[in-house]
Design an enzyme around this catalytic site. Structure first.
Site, short mmCIF file in Angstrom:
data_model
loop_
_atom_site.label_atom_id
_atom_site.label_comp_id
_atom_site.label_asym_id
_atom_site.label_seq_id
_atom_site.Cartn_x
_atom_site.Cartn_y
_atom_site.Cartn_z
N TRP A 103 -85.52 4.10 32.84
CA TRP A 103 -85.86 5.50 32.54
C TRP A 103 -86.06 6.29 33.83
CZ3 TRP A 103 -84.12 6.83 28.21
CH2 TRP A 103 -84.22 6.00 27.08
N ASP A 174 -93.66 10.59 33.97
CA ASP A 174 -93.13 10.27 32.65
C ASP A 174 -94.09 9.26 32.02
OD1 ASP A 174 -91.81 9.39 30.41
OD2 ASP A 174 -89.95 8.81 31.43
N LYS A 198 -93.30 7.00 20.93
CA LYS A 198 -93.94 5.73 21.24
C LYS A 198 -95.42 5.77 20.85
CE LYS A 198 -90.03 5.03 23.61
NZ LYS A 198 -89.33 5.71 24.69
C1 PLP Z 1 -88.25 6.20 25.40
C2 PLP Z 1 -88.45 6.69 26.76
C3 PLP Z 1 -87.72 7.80 27.24
C4 PLP Z 1 -86.65 8.51 26.43
O1 PLP Z 1 -87.19 9.23 25.40
P1 PLP Z 1 -86.24 10.18 24.48
O2 PLP Z 1 -87.24 10.88 23.64
O3 PLP Z 1 -85.33 9.26 23.73
O4 PLP Z 1 -85.49 11.06 25.36
C5 PLP Z 1 -87.99 8.23 28.53
N1 PLP Z 1 -88.89 7.62 29.30
C6 PLP Z 1 -89.60 6.54 28.88
C7 PLP Z 1 -90.59 5.89 29.78
C8 PLP Z 1 -89.38 6.05 27.60
O5 PLP Z 1 -90.07 4.99 27.15
#
Ligand code: PLP
Length: 367
Positions: A103, A174, A198
């Protein structure tokens, strides 16, 4: 009667049952209005209450200072991979990245399509199983911002404490897969973003917590929809927001609050992760893949002695009502995602299934 199994999926992931039950009711009739939450105008009074409560709950939960805006935006975390450099990376400037997984790489790739990027450290040589030593981080001279991924969902690593970033440089994080899983000091950050699916709600929506001076940085030539300024001014109501996502996030915030807030989450998550890692450490059959000092409390990645035994375990677990245990397709193995809403009982059920499988298959392996 609906029946629910143990869900270890990485995302979309398990949500608190109390929130789902409330949503069931509110889908038909939100607070006696005779209109369900999916059907209310985003400009009406009923949704205004939903939105305002979601923001208020978020602010009190994380003790968000007044000089930060809270935004609910469409498009998930990946949309933010682009929006952040569009707004915060001016011509001629550099954005620094601590590359700790897939990511982080994707976030950097999007930024690189807009401006200059610099790798402060990367764990790629270790297949991202270990977080870089904070001492080894090398920042560029005066970056526009420093980007970290607090929890690496695919490989199961997480910063126990964030690495130090250069003085005065906005820290962009993030937190998609560990937001609100433990206490955090918002004032350390310039911008926090998290896709909801999540730890917070349904997919397709992201929570953004952004310091107000950064909101103003977006270039004027950006399309309005891509500027943080637009959404901050409009209270995230510039266009039709994902109203149901805002609703669910608000209920999840209130659920976290009722469960003891972020401290309560940290205790609960610590106990779940310890149970699972203790089992893996003691096992001579299964083994965790992340470096112990880098272990995630949210995504526990592990292997069995062979890939066929892994496939067999995943199938056996599914028969016992344990789902979502297959590792990410890029790394294989197994992964148990044990986010806030995953109960201790679910982790206990997983450990029992692992124990039983090990007992039955250890002998066969030796023979
Ligand atoms: C799942 C995830 C993403 C991507 O999320 P989307 O909503 O599918 O764009 C980005 N960063 C992390 C750390 C993730 O776990």
């Amino acid at each position: 009667m609906s029946h629910r199994i143990h869900n270890f999926c990485a995302g979309p992931a398990v949500l608190p049952e109390a929130v789902l039950r409330q949503a069931q009711t509110d889908i038909l009739d939100l607070e006696g209005t005779g209109i369900g939450v999916l059907e209310h105008s985003h400009r009406g009074k009923a949704f205004a209450r939903v939105r305002d409560d979601a923001e208020a709950a978020c602010r009190s939960l994380a003790n968000i200072p007044d000089d930060y805006d809270v935004l609910f935006l469409q498009g998930g975390a990946s949309h933010q991979f682009a929006m952040i450099p569009l707004n915060l990376l001016p011509d001629g400037a550099t954005a620094d990245f601590v590359v700790t997984g897939t990511w982080a790489k994707k976030a950097m790739k999007e930024a690189a399509s807009i401006g200059a990027v610099h790798v402060a450290a990367t764990g790629e040589d270790d297949s991202f199983h270990r977080l870089p030593d904070p001492e080894s981080l090398r920042w560029s001279a005066g970056p526009a911002y420093a980007h970290v991924t607090t929890n690496n969902t695919i490989v199961g690593t997480e910063w126990a404490a964030l690495p130090p970033t250069p003085e005065g440089v906005p820290l962009v994080a993030d937190m998609s897969s560990d937001i609100f899983s433990r206490p955090l000091d918002i004032s350390q950050f310039g911008l926090i973003y998290a896709g909801a699916q999540k730890n917070l709600g349904p997919s397709g929506i992201a929570l953004i917590i952004i310091r107000k001076d950064l909101v103003e940085r977006g270039r004027d030539t950006l399309p309005a929809i891509l500027q943080y300024r637009t959404h901050a001014k409009a209270n995230s109501l510039f266009n039709t927001p994902p109203t149901f996502g805002v609703y669910v996030m608000g209920k999840v915030f209130r659920w976290i609050e009722a469960e003891g807030g972020l401290k309560g989450m940290a205790e609960r998550n610590g106990a779940k992760a310890q149970l699972l890692y203790d089992f893996l450490d003691a096992s001579s059959f299964f083994r965790g893949t992340a470096d112990p000092a880098s272990r995630s409390l949210m995504n526990v990645c592990f292997r069995a002695p062979t890939e066929s035994l892994e496939a067999e375990f995943i199938a056996e677990a599914a028969r016992q009502g344990l789902d979502g245990l297959k590792g990410h397709r890029s790394v294989g193995g197994m992964r148990a995602s044990i986010y806030n809403a995953c109960s201790l009982e679910s982790v206990q059920a997983l450990v029992s299934a692992l124990e039983a499988f090990e007992t039955t298959h250890r002998g066969a392996l030796a023979g």
